[in-house]
Design a protein around this motif. Structure first.
Motif, PDB file in Angstrom:
ATOM      1  N   LEU A 501     -61.667   0.152  39.656  1.00 17.12           N
ATOM      2  CA  LEU A 501     -62.083  -0.364  41.058  1.00 17.12           C
ATOM      3  C   LEU A 501     -63.362  -0.957  40.689  1.00 17.12           C
ATOM      4  CD1 LEU A 501     -61.492   3.125  42.910  1.00 17.12           C
ATOM      5  CD2 LEU A 501     -59.812   1.221  42.597  1.00 17.12           C
ATOM      6  N   LYS A 502     -63.547  -2.263  41.637  1.00 17.86           N
ATOM      7  CA  LYS A 502     -64.719  -2.807  41.566  1.00 17.86           C
ATOM      8  C   LYS A 502     -65.829  -2.187  41.906  1.00 17.86           C
ATOM      9  CE  LYS A 502     -66.482  -7.038  43.734  1.00 17.86           C
ATOM     10  NZ  LYS A 502     -66.200  -8.236  44.770  1.00 17.86           N
ATOM     11  N   GLY A 503     -66.781  -2.274  41.242  1.00 14.14           N
ATOM     12  CA  GLY A 503     -68.151  -1.609  41.326  1.00 14.14           C
ATOM     13  C   GLY A 503     -68.245  -0.309  40.760  1.00 14.14           C
ATOM     14  N   PHE A 504     -67.331   0.238  39.859  1.00 14.91           N
ATOM     15  CA  PHE A 504     -67.221   1.180  39.362  1.00 14.91           C
ATOM     16  C   PHE A 504     -67.149   1.284  37.585  1.00 14.91           C
ATOM     17  CE2 PHE A 504     -66.013   2.693  43.387  1.00 14.91           C
ATOM     18  CZ  PHE A 504     -66.701   3.804  43.910  1.00 14.91           C
ATOM     19  N   THR A 505     -68.054   1.571  37.088  1.00 13.75           N
ATOM     20  CA  THR A 505     -67.871   1.343  35.655  1.00 13.75           C
ATOM     21  C   THR A 505     -66.958   1.916  34.849  1.00 13.75           C
ATOM     22  OG1 THR A 505     -69.321   3.189  35.219  1.00 13.75           O
ATOM     23  CG2 THR A 505     -70.538   1.043  35.501  1.00 13.75           C
ATOM     24  N   ARG A 506     -66.202   3.013  35.479  1.00 13.46           N
ATOM     25  CA  ARG A 506     -65.215   3.848  34.588  1.00 13.46           C
ATOM     26  C   ARG A 506     -63.862   3.840  35.335  1.00 13.46           C
ATOM     27  NH1 ARG A 506     -67.878   8.923  31.910  1.00 13.46           N
ATOM     28  NH2 ARG A 506     -69.020   8.914  33.794  1.00 13.46           N
ATOM     29  N   PRO A 507     -62.673   3.990  34.883  1.00 11.34           N
ATOM     30  CA  PRO A 507     -61.583   4.036  35.653  1.00 11.34           C
ATOM     31  C   PRO A 507     -61.661   5.286  36.494  1.00 11.34           C
ATOM     32  CG  PRO A 507     -60.853   3.290  33.558  1.00 11.34           C
ATOM     33  CD  PRO A 507     -62.551   3.833  33.345  1.00 11.34           C
ATOM     34  N   VAL A 508     -61.032   5.028  37.913  1.00 11.52           N
ATOM     35  CA  VAL A 508     -61.125   6.506  38.765  1.00 11.52           C
ATOM     36  C   VAL A 508     -59.755   6.855  38.905  1.00 11.52           C
ATOM     37  CG1 VAL A 508     -61.529   6.981  41.177  1.00 11.52           C
ATOM     38  CG2 VAL A 508     -62.961   5.252  39.925  1.00 11.52           C
ATOM     39  N   PRO A 509     -59.718   8.317  38.806  1.00  3.25           N
ATOM     40  CA  PRO A 509     -58.213   8.872  38.834  1.00  3.25           C
ATOM     41  C   PRO A 509     -57.945   8.969  40.587  1.00  3.25           C
ATOM     42  CG  PRO A 509     -59.758  10.256  37.905  1.00  3.25           C
ATOM     43  CD  PRO A 509     -60.684   9.162  38.280  1.00  3.25           C
ATOM     44  N   ALA A 510     -56.763   8.580  40.895  1.00  8.70           N
ATOM     45  CA  ALA A 510     -56.294   8.358  41.933  1.00  8.70           C
ATOM     46  C   ALA A 510     -54.882   9.166  42.357  1.00  8.70           C
ATOM     47  CB  ALA A 510     -56.434   6.840  42.343  1.00  8.70           C
ATOM     48  N   PHE A 511     -54.688   9.483  43.590  1.00  6.41           N
ATOM     49  CA  PHE A 511     -53.514  10.241  43.927  1.00  6.41           C
ATOM     50  C   PHE A 511     -52.817   9.631  45.345  1.00  6.41           C
ATOM     51  CE2 PHE A 511     -56.044  12.791  41.520  1.00  6.41           C
ATOM     52  CZ  PHE A 511     -55.420  13.604  40.447  1.00  6.41           C
ATOM     53  N   GLU A 512     -51.831   9.813  45.249  1.00 15.01           N
ATOM     54  CA  GLU A 512     -51.010   9.574  46.879  1.00 15.01           C
ATOM     55  C   GLU A 512     -50.644  10.578  47.670  1.00 15.01           C
ATOM     56  OE1 GLU A 512     -47.688   6.878  46.731  1.00 15.01           O
ATOM     57  OE2 GLU A 512     -46.893   8.006  44.692  1.00 15.01           O
ATOM     58  N   ALA A 513     -50.910  10.273  48.853  1.00 15.70           N
ATOM     59  CA  ALA A 513     -50.410  11.368  49.789  1.00 15.70           C
ATOM     60  C   ALA A 513     -48.821  11.198  50.226  1.00 15.70           C
ATOM     61  CB  ALA A 513     -51.139  11.633  50.969  1.00 15.70           C
ATOM     62  N   ARG A 514     -47.875  11.963  49.949  1.00 13.29           N
ATOM     63  CA  ARG A 514     -46.628  11.732  50.192  1.00 13.29           C
ATOM     64  C   ARG A 514     -45.982  12.260  51.331  1.00 13.29           C
ATOM     65  NH1 ARG A 514     -44.629  13.034  43.824  1.00 13.29           N
ATOM     66  NH2 ARG A 514     -45.400  10.901  42.935  1.00 13.29           N
ATOM     67  N   ALA A 515     -46.478  13.659  51.606  1.00 11.37           N
ATOM     68  CA  ALA A 515     -46.110  14.331  52.833  1.00 11.37           C
ATOM     69  C   ALA A 515     -47.235  15.415  53.059  1.00 11.37           C
ATOM     70  CB  ALA A 515     -44.702  14.867  52.916  1.00 11.37           C
ATOM     71  N   VAL A 516     -47.416  15.907  54.328  1.00 13.28           N
ATOM     72  CA  VAL A 516     -48.134  16.901  54.752  1.00 13.28           C
ATOM     73  C   VAL A 516     -47.398  18.142  54.799  1.00 13.28           C
ATOM     74  CG1 VAL A 516     -49.810  17.827  56.464  1.00 13.28           C
ATOM     75  CG2 VAL A 516     -50.008  15.370  55.741  1.00 13.28           C
ATOM     76  N   ARG A 517     -47.311  19.281  54.301  1.00 12.59           N
ATOM     77  CA  ARG A 517     -46.695  20.556  54.366  1.00 12.59           C
ATOM     78  C   ARG A 517     -47.200  21.335  55.506  1.00 12.59           C
ATOM     79  NH1 ARG A 517     -46.436  20.128  48.616  1.00 12.59           N
ATOM     80  NH2 ARG A 517     -48.391  21.491  48.324  1.00 12.59           N
ATOM     81  N   SER A 518     -48.586  21.245  55.545  1.00 13.49           N
ATOM     82  CA  SER A 518     -49.133  22.246  56.650  1.00 13.49           C
ATOM     83  C   SER A 518     -50.671  21.507  57.119  1.00 13.49           C
ATOM     84  CB  SER A 518     -50.025  23.594  55.952  1.00 13.49           C
ATOM     85  OG  SER A 518     -50.640  24.501  56.887  1.00 13.49           O
ATOM     86  N   ALA A 519     -50.524  20.813  58.252  1.00 14.29           N
ATOM     87  CA  ALA A 519     -51.570  20.080  58.718  1.00 14.29           C
ATOM     88  C   ALA A 519     -52.559  20.916  59.428  1.00 14.29           C
ATOM     89  CB  ALA A 519     -50.927  19.112  59.915  1.00 14.29           C
ATOM     90  N   ALA A 520     -53.927  20.098  59.261  1.00 18.70           N
ATOM     91  CA  ALA A 520     -55.001  21.035  59.804  1.00 18.70           C
ATOM     92  C   ALA A 520     -54.938  20.806  61.372  1.00 18.70           C
ATOM     93  CB  ALA A 520     -56.346  20.165  59.483  1.00 18.70           C
ATOM     94  N   PRO A 521     -55.386  21.924  61.993  1.00 14.02           N
ATOM     95  CA  PRO A 521     -55.219  21.824  63.564  1.00 14.02           C
ATOM     96  C   PRO A 521     -56.336  20.825  64.120  1.00 14.02           C
ATOM     97  CG  PRO A 521     -56.908  23.639  62.752  1.00 14.02           C
ATOM     98  CD  PRO A 521     -56.326  23.272  61.462  1.00 14.02           C
ATOM     99  N   ALA A 522     -55.797  20.310  65.058  1.00 10.99           N
ATOM    100  CA  ALA A 522     -56.778  19.203  65.955  1.00 10.99           C
ATOM    101  C   ALA A 522     -58.062  19.303  66.299  1.00 10.99           C
ATOM    102  CB  ALA A 522     -55.721  18.626  66.862  1.00 10.99           C
ATOM    103  N   THR A 523     -58.261  20.764  66.530  1.00 15.09           N
ATOM    104  CA  THR A 523     -59.709  20.997  66.951  1.00 15.09           C
ATOM    105  C   THR A 523     -59.979  22.198  66.100  1.00 15.09           C
ATOM    106  OG1 THR A 523     -58.559  22.896  68.390  1.00 15.09           O
ATOM    107  CG2 THR A 523     -59.238  20.764  69.225  1.00 15.09           C
ATOM    108  N   SER A 524     -61.584  22.406  66.098  1.00 21.26           N
ATOM    109  CA  SER A 524     -61.976  23.312  65.123  1.00 21.26           C
ATOM    110  C   SER A 524     -62.816  24.376  65.980  1.00 21.26           C
ATOM    111  CB  SER A 524     -62.998  22.780  64.098  1.00 21.26           C
ATOM    112  OG  SER A 524     -64.154  22.146  64.714  1.00 21.26           O
TER     113      SER A 524
END
Length: 524
Positions: A501-524
């Protein structure tokens, strides 16, 4: 000194004797031939002092004293007993509640001296009681203003009821000003025939009505007889006067910062001018009502400005700017946040070939749909930049599981975008959605210059989210390693390798989100 004196004696000649002494001295004398009749007259026409014989058939003078002292309304009414006896009867009279004692035959000079003395004491007592009652009433109004500051109807009704009680008036009305007219707001002791005339009507402000004059002249207008005042006139005010129910009217403007906000009007049902003290009291109530109206107007103005502000800022930032602690927060603070960058794939090519109106239409549709999801997931929208958006979580308001909330939002956006893209494809628009999400500490606060400020976030977490977004392909939501670790139990993810990634001296591990199994509540 004048006053109303009730003379109680079963012998008419004794009552006439008292009249002969008291009336030339300026007193009004009312006669009663028994204790029972005296109680009835006290109720119908309250006197300032009672002169009573002791020995009478039926209820004697002692019992009359006891009955009067037992009633809170007459507990402090001056009573003088008159009898031919002395000694024991004087003691019994005083024990029964009499204030003084005169022996028959009484001395004219002594009688007048005792009457003057007791009436003077009563006047002092009445003045103190009246002052206390006024202070209590004013305190009640202030408490209502303090506890119901934005419930204007309650405040105005309290003002009207206290003014009616203390001035012994009826048809007490508070009128509100709207442009060049005034309307009924609240009232106390209102009669149906009055409401039939004024309800739902706007009355023009002008010198032809007493209320209109109070507005234009910005001072109390006191008219002893409105029947005479409006004789031969027309309009709602003259129609009310022709009812011949209301005679004396007082109208006091509600003035705040040189602006008339309304008028309070009070009437008597007979020609009975209001006293200077009553007019001054009503002015006090008018000042308090004006403060309540001005406070509500200010609150509504601020609320309207806040709502307008929230149309141009994220709701959380708009609330922060308007809050008491906002200044401290805007100066700058450090907090862990989760940042999501979102933008469209293929937008540049689309913008180069499409008409400006088409581009703007797509952006509006896209931003509306995404904006609804940002609000639903409690994200803070930092800015729109063409097709790009920057959203963060956990500032200025804390958000539980802010990493999961960000990923849940991005995945919901991806699904919503697919619905939009289906319609666009039919028009030949080839667009895709990509997002990058990172979490970490950032410094947040006010950025910009005098005259144009934004609320921004500064830190590597912002740069990382932006770079991940730039690398995301159409339909991809890329996550930093820390985000993936925070959500892996609730979100199905997959490694995409290390990204340069531009601006980072070393490669950055990345992941992709495919699906949400248990979503966070809309309010806390």
């Amino acid at each position: 000194m004048t006053g109303r004196i009730l003379a109680v004696d079963d012998k008419p000649e004794n009552v006439r004797l008292l009249e002969a002494v008291l009336v030339p001295a300026g007193y009004q004398v009312i006669g009663a031939s028994s204790g029972e009749e005296a109680l009835a007259k006290v109720l119908a026409e309250p006197p300032d002092l009672i002169l009573t014989d002791v020995v009478m058939p039926g209820m004697n003078g002692y019992e009359l004293c006891r009955r009067l002292r037992a009633d809170p309304a007459t507990a402090f009414l001056p009573i003088v007993t008159i009898t031919a006896s002395g000694g024991e009867e004087k003691k019994e009279a005083l024990d029964a509640g009499a204030d003084d004692f005169l022996a028959k035959p009484f001395d004219k000079t002594e009688l007048l001296a005792r009457v003057r003395s007791l009436l003077r004491v009563k006047r002092y007592h009445d003045d103190l009681a009246s002052a206390l009652e006024r202070q209590i009433a004013i305190g009640e109004v202030l408490r209502v203003i303090g506890s119901s500051a934005f419930d204007l109807d309650t405040v105005l009704r309290t003002v009207a009821s206290r003014a009616a009680r203390l001035c012994r008036a009826e048809n007490v009305v508070i009128w509100r000003i709207s442009g060049d007219s005034y309307r009924f707001a609240v009232g106390e002791e209102i009669r149906p025939d009055f409401m039939r005339i004024v309800e739902g009507r706007s009355l023009t402000i002008g010198p032809d009505t007493i209320v209109g004059r109070a507005v234009l002249e910005r001072r109390p207008i006191h008219e002893p007889d409105i029947v005479e005042y409006y004789k031969g006139a027309s309009g709602p005010a003259a129609e009310i006067a022709r009812l011949s129910i209301y005679r004396t009217l007082l109208a006091v403007p509600l003035v705040r910062d040189e602006q008339v906000l309304g008028v309070i009007s009070l009437t008597h049902t007979k020609v009975q001018p209001f006293t200077d003290d009553e007019i001054e009291l009503v002015r006090t109530f008018a000042d308090q009502a004006a403060i309540a109206i001005a406070n509500l107007d200010l609150f509504e103005t601020v609320e309207r400005q806040r709502q307008e502000l929230s149309r141009f800022l994220s709701p959380q930032i708009a609330a922060l700017v308007a809050s008491e602690q906002g200044a401290k927060m805007l100066e700058g603070h450090r907090r862990q946040i989760t940042v999501a960058f979102l933008d469209l794939r293929g937008f540049t090519a689309f913008a180069e070939t499409a008409e400006p109106e088409e581009v703007l239409g797509v952006l509006r549709e896209y931003q509306k749909a995404m904006g609804e999801l940002i609000v639903a997931h409690r994200g803070t929208l930092e800015h729109f930049a063409g097709d790009g958006m920057m959203v963060w979580f956990n500032d200025p308001l804390p958000v539980d599981r802010h990493e999961l909330q960000a990923v849940t939002m991005a995945c919901a956006m991806r699904e919503r975008f697919r619905d939009l893209a289906g319609g666009w494809q039919k028009k030949g628009y080839e667009l895709g959605f990509g997002a990058g999400i990172a979490t970490g500490y950032a410094t947040l606060g006010r950025i910009g210059f005098e005259g144009r400020y934004d609320y921004g976030a500064i830190g590597n977490v912002v740069i990382l989210a932006q770079r991940l977004s730039a690398e995301a392909k159409a339909g991809q939501v890329l996550l930093s390693q820390r985000v993936q670790a925070a959500v892996e139990s609730e979100v199905e993810t997959g490694a995409v390798g290390e990204l340069a990634l531009k601006g980072f001296t070393r490669p950055v591990p990345a992941f992709e989100a495919r699906a949400v199994r248990s979503a966070a509540p809309a309010t806390s």
